[in-house]
Design an enzyme around this catalytic site. Structure first.
Site, PDB file in Angstrom:
ATOM      1  N   ARG A  93       0.816  -1.236  -0.036  1.00 38.43           N
ATOM      2  CA  ARG A  93       0.157  -0.191   0.019  1.00 38.43           C
ATOM      3  C   ARG A  93       1.046   1.139   0.035  1.00 38.43           C
ATOM      4  O   ARG A  93       2.034   1.307   0.428  1.00 38.43           O
ATOM      5  CB  ARG A  93      -0.812   0.000   1.049  1.00 38.43           C
ATOM      6  CG  ARG A  93      -1.858  -1.013   1.220  1.00 38.43           C
ATOM      7  CD  ARG A  93      -2.933  -0.829   2.649  1.00 38.43           C
ATOM      8  NE  ARG A  93      -3.944  -1.606   2.612  1.00 38.43           N
ATOM      9  CZ  ARG A  93      -4.177  -2.649   3.092  1.00 38.43           C
ATOM     10  NH1 ARG A  93      -3.024  -3.392   3.599  1.00 38.43           N
ATOM     11  NH2 ARG A  93      -5.158  -3.487   3.090  1.00 38.43           N
ATOM     12  N   HIS A 453     -16.070   7.040  -0.163  1.00 40.82           N
ATOM     13  CA  HIS A 453     -14.991   8.071  -0.999  1.00 40.82           C
ATOM     14  C   HIS A 453     -15.858   9.398  -0.877  1.00 40.82           C
ATOM     15  O   HIS A 453     -15.373  10.185  -0.607  1.00 40.82           O
ATOM     16  CB  HIS A 453     -14.857   7.496  -2.389  1.00 40.82           C
ATOM     17  CG  HIS A 453     -14.393   8.430  -3.216  1.00 40.82           C
ATOM     18  ND1 HIS A 453     -14.756   9.435  -3.728  1.00 40.82           N
ATOM     19  CD2 HIS A 453     -12.679   8.691  -3.241  1.00 40.82           C
ATOM     20  CE1 HIS A 453     -13.720  10.083  -4.714  1.00 40.82           C
ATOM     21  NE2 HIS A 453     -12.323   9.592  -4.144  1.00 40.82           N
ATOM     22  N   ARG A 559     -16.605  51.152   0.778  1.00 39.07           N
ATOM     23  CA  ARG A 559     -16.481  51.829  -0.596  1.00 39.07           C
ATOM     24  C   ARG A 559     -17.532  52.604  -0.718  1.00 39.07           C
ATOM     25  O   ARG A 559     -18.712  52.134  -1.069  1.00 39.07           O
ATOM     26  CB  ARG A 559     -16.222  50.545  -1.558  1.00 39.07           C
ATOM     27  CG  ARG A 559     -15.108  49.660  -1.148  1.00 39.07           C
ATOM     28  CD  ARG A 559     -15.448  48.166  -1.439  1.00 39.07           C
ATOM     29  NE  ARG A 559     -16.161  47.637  -0.501  1.00 39.07           N
ATOM     30  CZ  ARG A 559     -16.279  46.364  -0.096  1.00 39.07           C
ATOM     31  NH1 ARG A 559     -15.594  45.331  -0.713  1.00 39.07           N
ATOM     32  NH2 ARG A 559     -17.091  45.879   0.769  1.00 39.07           N
ATOM     33  N   ARG A 615     -13.338  55.059   2.354  1.00 43.62           N
ATOM     34  CA  ARG A 615     -12.690  55.325   1.050  1.00 43.62           C
ATOM     35  C   ARG A 615     -13.433  56.460   0.371  1.00 43.62           C
ATOM     36  O   ARG A 615     -14.478  56.031  -0.169  1.00 43.62           O
ATOM     37  CB  ARG A 615     -12.217  53.914   0.366  1.00 43.62           C
ATOM     38  CG  ARG A 615     -11.380  54.532  -0.899  1.00 43.62           C
ATOM     39  CD  ARG A 615     -10.769  53.359  -1.557  1.00 43.62           C
ATOM     40  NE  ARG A 615     -11.878  52.498  -2.265  1.00 43.62           N
ATOM     41  CZ  ARG A 615     -11.855  51.378  -2.888  1.00 43.62           C
ATOM     42  NH1 ARG A 615     -10.948  50.835  -2.838  1.00 43.62           N
ATOM     43  NH2 ARG A 615     -12.879  50.840  -3.360  1.00 43.62           N
ATOM     44  N   GLU A 740      -1.741  50.763  -2.649  1.00 41.93           N
ATOM     45  CA  GLU A 740      -2.130  49.880  -3.709  1.00 41.93           C
ATOM     46  C   GLU A 740      -1.143  50.355  -5.221  1.00 41.93           C
ATOM     47  O   GLU A 740      -1.586  49.313  -5.988  1.00 41.93           O
ATOM     48  CB  GLU A 740      -3.613  50.141  -4.316  1.00 41.93           C
ATOM     49  CG  GLU A 740      -4.145  51.649  -4.224  1.00 41.93           C
ATOM     50  CD  GLU A 740      -5.424  51.678  -4.140  1.00 41.93           C
ATOM     51  OE1 GLU A 740      -6.234  50.460  -4.544  1.00 41.93           O
ATOM     52  OE2 GLU A 740      -5.948  52.679  -3.965  1.00 41.93           O
ATOM     53  N   GLY A 761      -4.111  47.772  -0.227  1.00 37.80           N
ATOM     54  CA  GLY A 761      -4.996  47.230  -1.040  1.00 37.80           C
ATOM     55  C   GLY A 761      -4.446  46.207  -2.174  1.00 37.80           C
ATOM     56  O   GLY A 761      -3.926  46.665  -2.885  1.00 37.80           O
ATOM     57  N   THR A 762      -4.380  45.078  -1.632  1.00 40.91           N
ATOM     58  CA  THR A 762      -3.585  44.136  -2.295  1.00 40.91           C
ATOM     59  C   THR A 762      -4.030  43.629  -3.520  1.00 40.91           C
ATOM     60  O   THR A 762      -3.390  42.959  -4.185  1.00 40.91           O
ATOM     61  CB  THR A 762      -3.344  42.920  -1.242  1.00 40.91           C
ATOM     62  OG1 THR A 762      -4.124  42.630  -0.660  1.00 40.91           O
ATOM     63  CG2 THR A 762      -2.138  43.286  -0.203  1.00 40.91           C
ATOM     64  N   ASN A 763      -5.119  43.776  -3.725  1.00 38.79           N
ATOM     65  CA  ASN A 763      -5.767  43.527  -5.201  1.00 38.79           C
ATOM     66  C   ASN A 763      -5.023  44.208  -6.157  1.00 38.79           C
ATOM     67  O   ASN A 763      -4.344  43.741  -7.047  1.00 38.79           O
ATOM     68  CB  ASN A 763      -7.277  43.611  -5.251  1.00 38.79           C
ATOM     69  CG  ASN A 763      -8.027  42.955  -4.158  1.00 38.79           C
ATOM     70  OD1 ASN A 763      -7.574  42.085  -3.414  1.00 38.79           O
ATOM     71  ND2 ASN A 763      -9.394  43.056  -4.252  1.00 38.79           N
ATOM     72  N   ASP A 764      -5.004  45.547  -6.014  1.00 38.01           N
ATOM     73  CA  ASP A 764      -4.460  46.500  -7.069  1.00 38.01           C
ATOM     74  C   ASP A 764      -3.012  46.400  -7.054  1.00 38.01           C
ATOM     75  O   ASP A 764      -2.008  46.343  -7.943  1.00 38.01           O
ATOM     76  CB  ASP A 764      -4.824  48.097  -6.952  1.00 38.01           C
ATOM     77  CG  ASP A 764      -5.910  48.013  -7.599  1.00 38.01           C
ATOM     78  OD1 ASP A 764      -6.764  47.184  -8.544  1.00 38.01           O
ATOM     79  OD2 ASP A 764      -6.583  49.265  -7.865  1.00 38.01           O
ATOM     80  N   CYS A 826      -6.654  45.814   3.305  1.00 39.04           N
ATOM     81  CA  CYS A 826      -7.937  45.470   3.018  1.00 39.04           C
ATOM     82  C   CYS A 826      -8.408  44.896   1.805  1.00 39.04           C
ATOM     83  O   CYS A 826      -9.517  45.086   1.233  1.00 39.04           O
ATOM     84  CB  CYS A 826      -8.935  46.908   3.251  1.00 39.04           C
ATOM     85  SG  CYS A 826      -8.146  48.072   1.995  1.00 39.04           S
TER      86      CYS A 826
END
Lengths: 871, 871
Positions: A93, A453, A559, A615, A740, A761-764, A826
């Site tokens: 196995r 399963h 926002r 903002r 950002e 602003g870690t997206n941008d 954020c």
């Protein structure tokens, strides 16, 4: 001395998981603490890696060590591998460091051939049993090692049953099995051109290599990707003496959990099948019975089993998921591991075990994966809704799910890619269904138990699952299932409630989940430990309230543009965008002011005494204008502006790269009156709620600053309004900025001199730092993750080596200038556990995320502290 | 002791420019070296700044110091300020650290009033002269200090001339002037409600404050912006005893250059007017005579003037632009400064002065502004072309210019914004025309000499200018001008040749400029000194050859996609883009391969033994597809693919933010066959030219790398092709990458481990680091520069504090890992002098720019070394 590649179970222990794999280490550990484990040994993960690196050749010395281990096994059992008189049978196995259930290969009954099968017949006194073992070996080995498709064997088996007029495999008699063995051997000869290997050493050798190879099969690779398991850790191989649960009515096999993995209740939880091999339980082919029924069927083994529950949990101090086989009355343990569990079970067991004295508070916190909490927090079916329940199955994995029915995993993926929600319905699932299960809202199976399963995988994924629902008859070819006289076809709406096992026709409305006392207690422990503050990204009062109830300590991002999309507001913001001069623009803004003020009053009231970051207007103005002719005509009528004029403005505002365009603080620099209106609305709202005894904590945030001069200009507008209104001293407020734009992070020292707080602003920031927009990156980011260029999607988990490095530079520079400046995050990363921990490590003060992620972030923040201590 | 705000000319010297302004420091310097300068003193720039900061109030002590200085002046001249018997008259002039000709205010004849004007009449023996001085004071003071529009005075003056039946101001007799003075005083009374101030101290006080205020008038601000002069350095004020060039026929005034500012020839260059005030020469109201004519009209003063040429140039060791006034036979110097000159003159004078022993090679190099070189390198009119020359004027600023005629500066700006090229035609220009001149291709004036406003400003801007073209009659109201019977209207095409003064009807074809020996010599000195290598961005053979002739030391950026736009290639790249599978794609690439190979052969041949950086395909694929229905139909016919199919592909490739989309190395990661084809074409071309004895130096560049894993994958493709072709050892090559994604710069240590060279793509790096796309930023970047958020357009000059900081981080990290890694820049900044110098300072190895900018970069690179030494 050469490297040791083979460890007898008596040589290892639970700490050796990296070398022996999880299964091997625990077999050793159980051996060590005196539980009855069939004799055997483990081939190390290191051997697997060397094998892979070495063009699929064993490392030097491995074969010799295997031979030695087999000799030792023969000595301990008194049997001989290939001995026609007293044959020793072995299983092989896989067993990686991390459990990958069903993903890799297993081969049983190694050691059988034309001679030894007869020895086994004599020894066991049951030639039918011996023949059944032999045909299973040929079938498994043929499929796994020799790559003869399983279908060939299944067809032959079906044909034999038809020929003999029987329904079940077990109904085939000795003569039939004799014929079947010969037919199977013929299939092997026909498909491979060679005889089935009779030599037990060859069987063992090839079986081990097949397990090594299965590390890199497609479903294993997909599983590792989905579960973030590295591809280079390899699997160990466990070679173990066979014990048989299918040797008669004092034999059986089962799977058990030391606590209920769905609820966390401490109970004798598990299932067993009499006269069956282990695979029969896991594969869900027959529906097994609860272990409690063993009290009647096998009272003494049941008593022994109950002791095992206690020994295992007392030893491992965590929920154990273990497998056992009873061979002619003797109970053997074949495996134990930490049990996969639902979020609810994880929370309950962690809290209970802490109270039972098994573990500390910190350990309890670490027992719950923050990612799992989603399951607890998301909506359940509204109990007051009308539901047409058409069937009931096992409540295999909790949660409410609604979607369109689909019967095939590939099709499921296709439908989800087209934006549909699906419920995957199968007679039973197999590892080939992983990708379909992953995209589905929930899984419904007709066969299989709580440890099938489907059930195990669904719980691991946090998906709702109803399993073993015998009432339904699934016709996968015709893409439909029937329950009584109801037929449900592909594409029909279906709902399942995995918490109670209900299958419901159509869509059912959902409502918020109630949060249990255990959960609250665990979270309170997390809150004691964590140092990061957790806030929320919200601006609509309902969301703000939900977030507060979930423990948000303020708003990290409101926002304001989201407040403009209401039917009563949109025309005015559109009027503002279409203004041809400042007077027109101000007139439109004057209409918007009271609406914004009202929104802020609501938010301040809910978040009384808690900080609220608001903002200023961020998106490019063209986002507010309609795109379709019809909508343009409507707007033209509403505003009395010609459609041509609207189109002209929209065209003049159109951008090549809107993300890098006229937005954020740039709007306020060109049209200061917009930000002035917003500042006024904020301050007026603040004064109004203050008059009602509310204490608003106001933080105004300037978006998209790249250069300090931008911030200074906007701050002047805000401070100007404050001065004009004479609110100084009466209504304190801060002005800060988003980080950002990479330039802002690089010059954070200059920015920190002027700004009261910073928020990533870690997206941008990710988009600009890495040079790909989230919308466009879908074209290649999947391939990037597949090729391991990024190990995870950087829009889900912070790219710590790139974007994270820039964040660190920013924090260092800002704190050099202003050591106590508040720095938060954020972006959506603020609710993702790995990212939250990263934020803790680089010294942020707070994270902010969507309301439902708030508890996730709270728990992750506590994990971060505990992980930090253990380093 | 309180701060000293007032310096007598005898107290200062030329080193004190920051405090005394350019004019003040040089008046002091001339006084010091014994030239005859009318007595006076300078109010410091610091006073101006304190005045501005202090709500337009003098700093404490200034007024007392002014009074003391006036007392001293009275003592030296033996006259009294406001003394009715022997009146002292003063001028007040601005004088910033940097010359801003005509941008700020000047007031003459201060000290006159109803009493002193009679004293002046008696003293000068010319009452008409005294009255003329007085009316000029009222007019200037009224306009500048009291804000009474100049039109009022001009109307009165015109009316008076009509009334008296005379044409020229000078034809008005004493009686008429008596009347006019009274009318002017009446205008002041009427428009301001107050009497014209008779008190000389009040006049002086208000005049100085007006000069301070004029620092911030609109045209001064625009001028500073255009010329990159900081807004916060303030102006000094020079208060000086009046001398009169308009006091009869032994008086006059002039402006001179110690060398010809258009050609650099050493000659007695300058112009004068008899019986005139200085403003008359500069303003271009009367067309003056060359100074050489003074030999006849005023021989002794001419001899004295020739000595002044020698003294000034010997002392300043640079071309001096000086003003003089002859009052009743006595030559006074009123100003000297380094003369503005054309590029040609700058080069010639620098080379000559070095040979004359005035200056060193390094000083000669520093005398030429790299930005100016453009003038020398750009096309001239094709001498063989037919030209309809309609008039000749003064060759005031060299260069060939063609454009549509426009008569108004605002209109000029409007037309240029609409994409048109314009020639600004004016009777004469004034400081109000700065913005129109800046956008025009060239300037034509009917009046004014070589030192008129139009001429001086045009040379400074490097614009072609034909001045003083008396043959044309400009009717600005009707928007036309006439020459004989030819009428040229707004919008008609016109060409001017500022090098020879020709005005030509219509458009004239141009050709390359011939490069002179002086230029070559100066550049050879620059090459000796500079350490940066200068390469070019080019891929078309003609451009590559031009760049090599201009001294390019290799190609820093060959954009392979530019090679795909030929009519014979585009369909094949389009076929590649439209391919639905790898086979189709490879088939199209196979067609492109020989074409690319041929291009590379040409480039390698021209750049024999010089390095050539070839960038792999970079732009998003949709850029290659047609947008218009018509073109789609045509392509559909060419390729036999349905228009729907083409549109569908175009749609599927469309992006929200193409700059951050599927481009650069991302293309090669998804479609490795593209880069494989390109590598093959490069290597085959290399082998082919090698066979002809050419030595190609090949550097292959991977675009848009953000993470080292991307680079490694693409490098594998390239190395794979090389290995397949067996070119190792035979054809060396390097593989490097662009640094244009911030993430790459941040992780340059990892990248440098794998890459052979790095090259900054500062266009994209600026866009991503600052978060604005160049195309979209036009909406706000103008306002940003106006508001001084960015002092210069960051797409023209590297934003050193932001993008530059990231570049420094990159260089440091890369060199930590690989100290001798070659790092260059190939963005458009590579040809901009300030940016080139920055690249030198942060330790880059080379800069690469468009062919015409190569000499600019070479010179700037030498400047960088010299500036570095002086620190």
């Amino acid at each position: 001395m050469s490297t040791k590649y083979v460890y007898a179970f008596s040589e290892g222990d639970a700490t050796m998981k990296n070398l022996l794999g999880g299964k091997g280490a625990n077999l050793a550990e159980m051996t060590k603490i005196g539980l009855k484990v069939p004799t055997g040994f483990t081939v190390t993960t290191e051997s697997c890696n060397l094998y892979q690196d070495n063009n699929c050749q064993y490392p030097e010395g491995l074969w010799a060590q295997l031979k030695d281990a087999m000799l030792e096994t023969e000595k301990l059992t008194g049997k001989g591998f290939g001995d026609a008189e007293n044959p020793l049978l072995m299983s092989v196995r896989s067993g990686a460091r991390v459990s990958m259930p069903g993903m890799m290969d297993t081969i049983l009954n190694l050691g059988l051939n034309q001679e030894t099968v007869e020895g086994l017949a004599v020894k066991s006194g049951d030639r039918r049993f011996a023949l059944d073992c032999y045909r299973r070996l040929i079938q498994m080995y043929g499929d796994v090692v020799l790559d003869v498709s399983m279908k060939n064997f299944e067809h032959a088996l079906e044909a034999k049953k038809t020929q003999k007029g029987v329904e079940l495999d077990t109904d085939l008699d000795e003569a039939a099995l004799d014929e079947l063995v010969n037919e199977f051997l013929g299939i092997v000869k026909e498909k491979t051109g060679n005889d089935f290997p009779a030599d037990p050493d060859t069987q063992l050798d090839m079986a081990i290599k097949s397990v090594f190879d299965s590390w890199n099969n497609k479903r294993a690779r997909i599983y590792r990707k989905l579960n973030n398991i590295p591809h280079d850790i390899g699997t160990a191989v466990n070679v173990q003496v066979m014990v048989f649960g299918n040797i008669g009515h004092d034999s059986g096999t089962g799977v058990a959990f030391t606590r209920n993995p769905a609820t966390g209740e401490k109970e004798y939880y598990g299932e067993y099948l009499m006269d069956a091999q282990g695979e029969d339980v896991v594969a869900g082919i027959r529906t097994p019975k609860p272990v409690t029924e063993m009290a009647q069927e096998m009272p003494s083994q049941y008593e022994e089993l109950k002791k095992v529950y206690g020994i295992l949990e007392n030893h491992y101090k965590d929920i154990q998921d273990f497998e056992f086989t009873i061979e002619e009355g003797t109970l053997y343990l074949l495996q134990t591991r930490n049990g996969k569990r639902t979020a609810q079970a994880a929370v309950k067991a962690a809290v209970d075990m802490m109270k039972e004295g098994y573990i500390t508070k910190e350990e309890a916190i670490m027992r719950v994966d923050p990612n799992q909490l989603d399951q607890l927090l998301h909506p359940v079916f509204d109990p007051s809704a009308e539901k047409q329940v058409i069937a009931k199955g096992l409540n295999a994995s909790p949660g409410a799910a609604t979607g369109k029915v689909v019967f095939d995993s590939d099709k499921a993926v296709e439908m989800v890619e087209n934006g549909e929600a699906v419920i995957l319905v199968r007679t039973e699932t197999s590892p080939e269904d992983i990708h379909g299960m992953f995209v589905s809202e929930g899984i419904l199976t007709a066969r299989g138990g709580m440890t099938s399963h489907a059930a195990v995988v669904a719980r691991g994924m946090g998906k709702s699952c109803v399993a073993g629902c015998d009432a339904i008859h699934v016709d996968e070819k015709e893409c439909k299932f029937t329950v009584g006289d109801i037929t449900v076809k592909e594409g029909d709406w279906l709902s399942i409630d995995g918490s109670i096992g209900e299958v419901i026709l159509g869509q059912v409305p959902t409502k918020e989940a109630a949060i249990g006392a255990d959960f609250k207690e665990l979270m309170s422990w997390a809150d004691e430990i964590r140092t990061l503050h957790v806030k929320t990204n919200a601006e609509v009062p309902r969301d703000v309230q939900v977030a507060k109830d979930f423990g948000a300590e303020g708003i990290g991002l409101a926002r304001t543009e989201h407040m403009f999309f209401g039917d009563d507001r949109l025309p005015w913001i559109q009027r503002m965008v279409l203004a041809t001069d400042e007077t027109e623009r101000k007139a439109a803004l004057d209409k918007l002011l009271p609406m914004q003020r009202h929104d802020f009053e609501e938010v301040f009231t809910i978040m009384d005494k808690l900080p609220v970051i608001i903002r200023l207007l961020d998106p490019p103005l063209h986002e507010f204008l309609p795109k379709e002719d019809e909508d343009i005509q409507a707007l033209s009528q509403t505003l009395g502006i010609s459609a041509e004029e609207i189109k002209k403005t929209a065209e003049s505002l159109a951008e090549f790269n809107p993300m890098l365009g006229f937005r954020g603080c740039r709007l306020g620099i060109i049209y200061p009156e917009i930000n002035a209106m917003q500042a006024r609305a904020i301050f007026e709202a603040g004064m109004n709620v203050q008059a009602k005894g509310i204490n608003p904590i106001i933080q105004i945030e300037v978006p998209l600053v790249g250069k300090i001069d931008e911030f200074i200009l906007i701050r002047k507008i805000i401070d100007g309004v404050a001065q004009e209104m004479g609110i100084k001293d009466k209504l304190p407020y801060q002005v800060g900025t988003m980080i950002e734009v990479p330039r802002a992070a690089l010059t954070a020292d200059e920015i920190a001199r002027e700004a009261d707080f910073l928020s990533f602003g870690t997206n941008d920031l990710t988009q600009m730092t890495s040079g790909f927009s989230r919308d466009d990156a879908v074209k290649f980011l999947g391939a990037y993750v597949d090729k391991n260029i990024y190990s995870k999607n950087p829009f889900e988990t912070i790219d710590q080596e790139g974007v994270g490095l820039l964040m660190k530079i920013c924090v260092d520079k800002a704190r050099q200038v202003k050591p106590d400046i508040e720095i938060g995050i954020c972006g959506e990363h603020g609710g993702e556990p790995e990212s939250v921990k990263f934020c803790h490590r680089i010294g942020l003060d707070d994270v902010s995320c969507s309301p439902f992620r708030v508890p996730v972030a709270r728990l992750a923040a506590a994990h971060a502290v505990i992980e930090g201590k253990s380093k």
